[in-house]
Design a protein around this motif. Sequence first.
Motif, PDB file in Angstrom:
ATOM      1  N   MET A   1       0.860  -1.099  -0.103  1.00 51.16           N
ATOM      2  CA  MET A   1      -0.108   0.037   0.139  1.00 51.16           C
ATOM      3  C   MET A   1       0.989   1.172  -0.005  1.00 51.16           C
ATOM      4  SD  MET A   1      -1.207  -0.044   3.796  1.00 51.16           S
ATOM      5  CE  MET A   1      -0.189  -0.478   5.245  1.00 51.16           C
ATOM      6  N   SER A   2       0.341   2.265  -0.597  1.00 56.36           N
ATOM      7  CA  SER A   2       0.780   3.703  -0.541  1.00 56.36           C
ATOM      8  C   SER A   2      -0.177   4.744  -0.424  1.00 56.36           C
ATOM      9  CB  SER A   2       1.771   3.732  -1.775  1.00 56.36           C
ATOM     10  OG  SER A   2       2.639   5.037  -1.510  1.00 56.36           O
ATOM     11  N   GLY A   3      -0.053   5.528   0.645  1.00 51.68           N
ATOM     12  CA  GLY A   3      -0.738   6.551   0.807  1.00 51.68           C
ATOM     13  C   GLY A   3       0.013   7.711   0.244  1.00 51.68           C
ATOM     14  N   GLY A   4       0.893   7.670  -0.048  1.00 53.28           N
ATOM     15  CA  GLY A   4       2.037   8.942  -0.646  1.00 53.28           C
ATOM     16  C   GLY A   4       3.139   8.904   0.472  1.00 53.28           C
ATOM     17  N   TRP A   5       3.637  10.140   0.525  1.00 51.08           N
ATOM     18  CA  TRP A   5       5.007  10.286   1.261  1.00 51.08           C
ATOM     19  C   TRP A   5       5.032  11.180   2.145  1.00 51.08           C
ATOM     20  CZ3 TRP A   5       8.780   6.703   0.453  1.00 51.08           C
ATOM     21  CH2 TRP A   5       8.667   5.930  -0.332  1.00 51.08           C
ATOM     22  N   THR A   6       5.474  10.996   3.439  1.00 47.56           N
ATOM     23  CA  THR A   6       5.781  12.245   4.443  1.00 47.56           C
ATOM     24  C   THR A   6       7.131  12.545   4.611  1.00 47.56           C
ATOM     25  OG1 THR A   6       3.599  11.255   5.408  1.00 47.56           O
ATOM     26  CG2 THR A   6       4.926  12.732   6.711  1.00 47.56           C
ATOM     27  N   PRO A   7       7.611  13.724   4.459  1.00 45.84           N
ATOM     28  CA  PRO A   7       9.017  14.169   4.685  1.00 45.84           C
ATOM     29  C   PRO A   7       9.300  13.925   6.268  1.00 45.84           C
ATOM     30  CG  PRO A   7       7.643  15.860   3.489  1.00 45.84           C
ATOM     31  CD  PRO A   7       6.602  14.979   3.827  1.00 45.84           C
ATOM     32  N   THR A   8      10.415  13.512   6.390  1.00 47.05           N
ATOM     33  CA  THR A   8      10.991  13.117   7.747  1.00 47.05           C
ATOM     34  C   THR A   8      11.449  14.598   8.382  1.00 47.05           C
ATOM     35  OG1 THR A   8      11.690  10.821   7.261  1.00 47.05           O
ATOM     36  CG2 THR A   8      12.453  11.744   9.164  1.00 47.05           C
ATOM     37  N   VAL A   9      10.750  15.264   9.052  1.00 46.64           N
ATOM     38  CA  VAL A   9      10.952  16.394   9.680  1.00 46.64           C
ATOM     39  C   VAL A   9      11.674  16.235  11.172  1.00 46.64           C
ATOM     40  CG1 VAL A   9       9.575  17.594   8.050  1.00 46.64           C
ATOM     41  CG2 VAL A   9       8.646  17.023  10.035  1.00 46.64           C
ATOM     42  N   SER A  10      11.570  15.091  11.528  1.00 46.43           N
ATOM     43  CA  SER A  10      11.916  14.853  12.900  1.00 46.43           C
ATOM     44  C   SER A  10      12.997  15.801  13.620  1.00 46.43           C
ATOM     45  CB  SER A  10      12.200  13.276  13.197  1.00 46.43           C
ATOM     46  OG  SER A  10      10.962  12.583  12.879  1.00 46.43           O
ATOM     47  N   LEU A  11      14.248  15.733  12.907  1.00 42.74           N
ATOM     48  CA  LEU A  11      15.394  16.396  13.330  1.00 42.74           C
ATOM     49  C   LEU A  11      15.162  17.898  13.459  1.00 42.74           C
ATOM     50  CD1 LEU A  11      18.568  14.137  12.181  1.00 42.74           C
ATOM     51  CD2 LEU A  11      17.597  14.711  14.344  1.00 42.74           C
ATOM     52  N   TYR A  12      14.674  18.293  12.069  1.00 44.59           N
ATOM     53  CA  TYR A  12      14.272  19.702  11.936  1.00 44.59           C
ATOM     54  C   TYR A  12      13.310  20.129  13.066  1.00 44.59           C
ATOM     55  CZ  TYR A  12      11.965  24.078  10.312  1.00 44.59           C
ATOM     56  OH  TYR A  12      11.489  25.272  10.356  1.00 44.59           O
TER      57      TYR A  12
ATOM     58  N   THR B   1      31.428  18.589 -10.021  1.00 42.15           N
ATOM     59  CA  THR B   1      30.595  18.240 -11.033  1.00 42.15           C
ATOM     60  C   THR B   1      29.312  17.545 -10.448  1.00 42.15           C
ATOM     61  OG1 THR B   1      32.472  18.040 -12.286  1.00 42.15           O
ATOM     62  CG2 THR B   1      30.565  17.460 -13.448  1.00 42.15           C
ATOM     63  N   TYR B   2      28.145  18.024 -10.949  1.00 39.22           N
ATOM     64  CA  TYR B   2      26.882  17.347 -10.327  1.00 39.22           C
ATOM     65  C   TYR B   2      26.630  15.846 -11.514  1.00 39.22           C
ATOM     66  CZ  TYR B   2      25.287  21.464  -7.954  1.00 39.22           C
ATOM     67  OH  TYR B   2      25.264  22.519  -7.136  1.00 39.22           O
ATOM     68  N   ALA B   3      26.272  15.081 -10.694  1.00 35.42           N
ATOM     69  CA  ALA B   3      25.878  13.696 -11.486  1.00 35.42           C
ATOM     70  C   ALA B   3      24.514  13.958 -12.013  1.00 35.42           C
ATOM     71  CB  ALA B   3      26.011  12.466 -10.437  1.00 35.42           C
ATOM     72  N   ALA B   4      24.616  13.181 -13.163  1.00 41.08           N
ATOM     73  CA  ALA B   4      23.203  13.400 -13.877  1.00 41.08           C
ATOM     74  C   ALA B   4      22.753  12.094 -14.056  1.00 41.08           C
ATOM     75  CB  ALA B   4      23.615  13.785 -15.623  1.00 41.08           C
ATOM     76  N   SER B   5      21.431  11.925 -13.805  1.00 38.85           N
ATOM     77  CA  SER B   5      20.476  10.660 -13.662  1.00 38.85           C
ATOM     78  C   SER B   5      19.402  10.675 -14.483  1.00 38.85           C
ATOM     79  CB  SER B   5      20.040  10.590 -11.989  1.00 38.85           C
ATOM     80  OG  SER B   5      19.028  11.421 -11.813  1.00 38.85           O
ATOM     81  N   THR B   6      19.109   9.393 -14.705  1.00 37.28           N
ATOM     82  CA  THR B   6      17.682   9.152 -15.416  1.00 37.28           C
ATOM     83  C   THR B   6      16.863   8.240 -14.671  1.00 37.28           C
ATOM     84  OG1 THR B   6      18.667   7.091 -16.632  1.00 37.28           O
ATOM     85  CG2 THR B   6      18.946   9.582 -17.661  1.00 37.28           C
ATOM     86  N   GLY B   7      15.501   8.557 -14.866  1.00 36.81           N
ATOM     87  CA  GLY B   7      14.775   7.573 -14.026  1.00 36.81           C
ATOM     88  C   GLY B   7      14.603   8.080 -12.587  1.00 36.81           C
ATOM     89  N   GLY B   8      13.985   7.298 -11.745  1.00 41.21           N
ATOM     90  CA  GLY B   8      13.663   7.527 -10.395  1.00 41.21           C
ATOM     91  C   GLY B   8      12.671   8.807 -10.345  1.00 41.21           C
ATOM     92  N   ASP B   9      11.692   9.048 -11.041  1.00 41.06           N
ATOM     93  CA  ASP B   9      10.854  10.364 -11.353  1.00 41.06           C
ATOM     94  C   ASP B   9      10.183  10.487 -10.087  1.00 41.06           C
ATOM     95  OD1 ASP B   9      11.847  10.627 -13.918  1.00 41.06           O
ATOM     96  OD2 ASP B   9      10.203   9.763 -14.842  1.00 41.06           O
ATOM     97  N   ALA B  10       9.713  11.701  -9.941  1.00 43.49           N
ATOM     98  CA  ALA B  10       9.156  11.965  -8.775  1.00 43.49           C
ATOM     99  C   ALA B  10       7.757  11.478  -8.502  1.00 43.49           C
ATOM    100  CB  ALA B  10       9.080  13.601  -8.581  1.00 43.49           C
ATOM    101  N   GLY B  11       7.099  11.314  -9.482  1.00 45.63           N
ATOM    102  CA  GLY B  11       5.568  10.931  -9.387  1.00 45.63           C
ATOM    103  C   GLY B  11       4.561  11.804  -8.556  1.00 45.63           C
ATOM    104  N   SER B  12       3.442  11.718  -8.648  1.00 41.91           N
ATOM    105  CA  SER B  12       2.522  12.570  -7.907  1.00 41.91           C
ATOM    106  C   SER B  12       1.368  11.496  -7.212  1.00 41.91           C
ATOM    107  CB  SER B  12       1.834  13.395  -8.886  1.00 41.91           C
ATOM    108  OG  SER B  12       1.054  12.499  -9.930  1.00 41.91           O
ATOM    109  N   GLY B  13       0.432  12.236  -6.423  1.00 35.68           N
ATOM    110  CA  GLY B  13      -0.707  11.591  -5.770  1.00 35.68           C
ATOM    111  C   GLY B  13      -0.252  11.612  -4.408  1.00 35.68           C
ATOM    112  N   GLY B  14      -1.195  10.911  -3.622  1.00 35.62           N
ATOM    113  CA  GLY B  14      -1.174  10.492  -2.298  1.00 35.62           C
ATOM    114  C   GLY B  14      -2.442  10.926  -1.676  1.00 35.62           C
ATOM    115  N   THR B  15      -2.776  10.321  -0.422  1.00 29.88           N
ATOM    116  CA  THR B  15      -4.002  10.692   0.348  1.00 29.88           C
ATOM    117  C   THR B  15      -3.446  10.603   1.943  1.00 29.88           C
ATOM    118  OG1 THR B  15      -6.128   9.810   0.736  1.00 29.88           O
ATOM    119  CG2 THR B  15      -4.621   8.090   0.696  1.00 29.88           C
TER     120      THR B  15
END
Lengths: 101, 1000, 191
Positions: B417-428, B491-505
């Motif tokens: 299951m995935s209801g979306g993502w919650t940033p880990t703000v604990s330390l902040y 020099t920043y590394a360049a990546s492909t894939g691992g897209d952000a995606g959307s959605g959540g509840t």
Amino acid sequence: MLLIYCPYCQVERAETEFHCGGEAHIARPADPSKASDEDWVEFLYMRTNTKGIAAERWRHNNGCGRFFNAVRDTVSDKFLKFYKAGEPMPDLEAIAKEAGK
Amino acid sequence: MSQPFRTEKGGRIDRAEQLSFTFDGEEMHGHKGDTLASALLANGVHLVGRSFKYHRPRGIISAGSEEPNALVGVYRHGDQTPNLRATQVELYQGLEAISQNRFPSLGFDIGAVNDSLSRFFPAGFYYKTFMWPKSFWDRVYEPIIRAAAGLGKPPKNPDQDSYGNIYAHCDVLIVGSGPTGLAAALAAAETGAKVILCDEQAEFGGTLLSETSASIDGKEPADWVTETIAKLSAMDNVTLLTRTTAYGYFAHNFIALAERVTEHVSKPDPKLPRERLWQVRAKEVVIAAGSIERPMVFPENDRPGILLAEAGRTYLNRYGVKVGHKVLVATACDTAWQAAFDLADHGVEVAAIADMREAPPENLVSIANARGIRVESGCVVTGTLGRKRVKAALLGRLMTSGQVASAGQIECDALLMSGGWTPTVSLYSQSRGKVVWDAEKGAYVPGKSVQNERSAGAAKGLYGLQASLEDGYAAGEEAAKAATGKSAKVTYAASTGGDAGSGGTLGAIPHDRNASTVKAFVDYQNDVTAKDVKLAVREGMQSIEHIKRYTTTGMATDQGRLSNMNALQIASGALQRPMTEVGLTTFRQPYTPTTFGLFAGVARGDFFDPVRKTPSHEWVVKNGGVFEDVGQWKRTWYFPKNGEDMHAAVARECKTVRDSVGLFDASTLGKIEVVGPDAAEFLERMYTNPWKKLAPGRCRYGLLLNDAGYITDDGVIGRLADDRFHVTTTTGGAPSVFSTMEDYLQTEWPDLDVWITSTTEQYAVAAVQGPKAREVIAPFIEGIDLSADAFPHMSVKEGTFCGVPCRLFRISFTGELGFEINVPRRHGKMMWETLAKEIEKYDGTTYGTESMHVLRAEKGYIIVGQDTDGTVTPQDAGMTWAIGKKKLDFVGKRGLERPDMIADNRKQFVGLLTKDPKVKLEEGAQITAAGNPATGTPAEGHVTSSYYSPALDRNIALAVVKNGHALEGKTLYVPMPDGSIPVEVTGTVFYDKEGARINV
Amino acid sequence: MSDLLASDLITPDAGESPLLNQGSVSILKAAPIARLSFRAREASLKAAGSVFGAALPTTPLACETAVKRAALWMGPDEWTLLAPEEDLKEVFEGIEAKLGDEPHALVDISERSEAVIVSGEKAVWLLNTGIFIDFSLDAFPVGTVTRTIFHKSPVMVWRTGSDTFVVEAWVSFMDYVAGLLVQSAQELEAA
């Protein structure tokens, strides 16, 4: 653990080297015999217990042993100024203003 | 042994190295690189524990430290460590783990009856159920609650492990080593800044370790991690810490890290600490703690086999474990789709993807179609079946009306299951920052920095591999610049894939079931359901802080990292207030449960506190002396001879001192050398007594008050020269007297030309007391005429003892002729042994602190801190003789003149003699005027010292009593459980009232 | 040893076996020396320094060394003067004679403390197991001397070389300090 700057050693050290001595700039009356009972009680016991910007005494007891003063925001624990004992109390309002309080 | 759910290939486990372990006694196998959780899953074990309240079967739900369910006990040194998260326990050969909170077994658990009785255990049941009758609390309710409460069992034996500590400083501390953290470390390290990179997992890399569908600089993400770590570890300015949790962010960028050093090792080297506490002062901090996937709150969402989608993906890609053979994916966002795809690619049957969104992104749908995966959109899970493992799910169709229509049942042996993502703000949040609601992201994200930190990447709600990398680099550069002023080109590394995606509840998923009977869990560990949160609101809880405490949601070991957002949304709905107005509870230290051993560190056993010994210590041990602790000092209490008990030893010691001579170690007394032209003036101001006219070579008893007028210390002060005094203080008072003197010197009288130096440990001190004292010391003292005329009571002179320089005091704390010899500390042992031998000639004795107390009590000498308690003035103590009457000022003088200090009814220091000399009063006992005072009668005072006096052959006591000085000869009472003890009030001097014995 | 500060003054006690002698760090008891606490106002420093043989530093946390002499800054009006034991009387009386009535305080504290020499590539690491000070060379250069806290004991730390420190504690605290140093160093012997 707070990080405290000793104005005598001129270094920042961990709080464990220091001892807080409460509110600063409470001078012992020069001639206690002339102090009224109320004055003396004021000197002994009455403290402002500021919530916000306050000047307080610290002693670097596990360092140079000197007493000095610090201005601290008692809400955020941020130190805003350190100065040697004997120097006049800085303008707390100005310091508060500068700190955006 | 077979691992039926292990993939054919892939993952970061070492398939060549098989490890065996047991769970509840059953032997299973896994591989190096597994966690206990992944190994259990590989063996098809989902049921790993019972829930806290309802004892419901629970399984592994996550793959990280936020795991709420899979709490297990792991054996180490024959004892078990409870409540370890199986998702964090690394597998090693021979690991023994047990499940918790079940009886008699995990499969059949009696406590599970709570589940059927759950209507009796609603939110707040603790507060409601056990209210009456009151008498039931101790005998009935509390034992039941205690027996039922808690998860796991505490270990029974002393901890056999050691724990290390290290203080560290760095320019940039980076917490988390996913793409963001690694990029930040590269950028910061390149500037030459001192960098510490820590990650709670066994390997660096975070999500990159389970990311198989993206590439960085053309490499597999895991390979990029390996290269990056190799590069960082080659740099001197970088410290890399795996298995290290940043668990606390404190004031002034002080961050505490818990490093698990040998937790993962089968046979740890006993020389290594089990864990190490890193106390880090970082100039700048980069919080790259990532984000945590949210569970979906649908009915029966807690069955074993139901996991977070990304956890399922992690088990697959990182550990080579399939969470099931037929997996249903329920989601409200894009990321879970990749889990389905990866599973399908590993040959796992994906029962369906049920996305609650009406129109999931078309590209995802077409990928699913290409793999032949059934896709249900606008579809939710409304329930699950299966007792110890999920076996089917009920689906529901979301109608435009907001209602849910049943959409049948679907078989599965795992549900992601995935209801979306919650940033880990604990330390902040711990850094005292205030999170802000980001409507677009549907998440609370870090607001303004309060300390020198910045969150980066997913920890601030920024998703997608490339974005995370770039944000990481930028954060690293910024942090290094802020800390050191330096920057470097990376020099920043360049990546492909691992897209952000959307959605959540957020919040409870709508369903068509009976809302009053189904359980949809919000907080798994604390067994809090959506219903409970609503009930709390119905019962009047308005603030989220109250809802939290009433329901205990968010109070589990993950501090609500999984549950908070859902609970908030449910509460917001019930309160009919927008979520942002409901508030958010504060995340506090520690981020994850942290052991007491880590906090205690080296402060245990012999090193709990410094043990300070005097130079006589060895001799005393050899001669059977008994020690007592006086602060950090070991002082000899008494010297039992020939099987004496304490009473007999003390009686003998006291008698011997009065009859002949005794030897006492007084080395622990505080000593301060006061030197300078203004030395006498300074002492004049500090002490009550006059000092200016004290001649060099003479001593005086000094009484020290605070400015309020209360006695704080005392001691004898000798004048060695016009500008040099030798001050003694009590043993316990030495540091505070020194500090007080410095305070007055530095801040009140900085003009005085005088300085103080502690000499407590410069000298060893032997007190020789008794009629034969002079004869005992005479053979060893040179350069001092010891005759009574040349060296009367209260004298001090410098000479030699056995050829070494000494300061000899003629003083007495016993009432007998007495000397105290101060020699340089290293000669203390020699002095003690010399005198201990010499006193034998006079049938003398060594004596300890107990006899010292008795002898002084017979003479009515006070002990500051025993007979005084910080509210006793010199007048109260009958010591006005110690006050210099002509002095204009001294510390405490003005205080003594305050009306309440001279008022009637103050408690005064007196002696007490029990009418029956055999009765000994208890120290601390209360004193009353009447023999049988009515309940509530205030006491007249209390007993401060009480001893058997060998000299008087009766018991004596000292006390403070209201108006005591005027009550001499009167009878008072000391009420005790077995009757009131009548006592006569007397003066404080019981023995040799004239003081003749001292002046011989 | 010769590149260390005051190597003619701070020497291992020949009569004591090493508390710890391990590849990356050693702990040796230092031989006794004379220690004097000197307190005075600025006007007297020059005179005191000239008769002592080493100037009294006015830079915080600094030291000055000369042949068999070292003057350590302890506070703005406090110095610890180190000399060989046999020079105690000479130094004491020399300063007293030179300063005469000038306000000052000179107190013999030779016996008050003991010292250990902590040396080796892991010396900084070892000290940091109990001391919350940044011992990197730029923050705490050779010659720096300070009082601080080691776990629960007050100590004095003096860096006499890039990998060498003198750790001094009051005598009754030394069992605790040395004991914990040795215990904490144990893990360096782990495989």
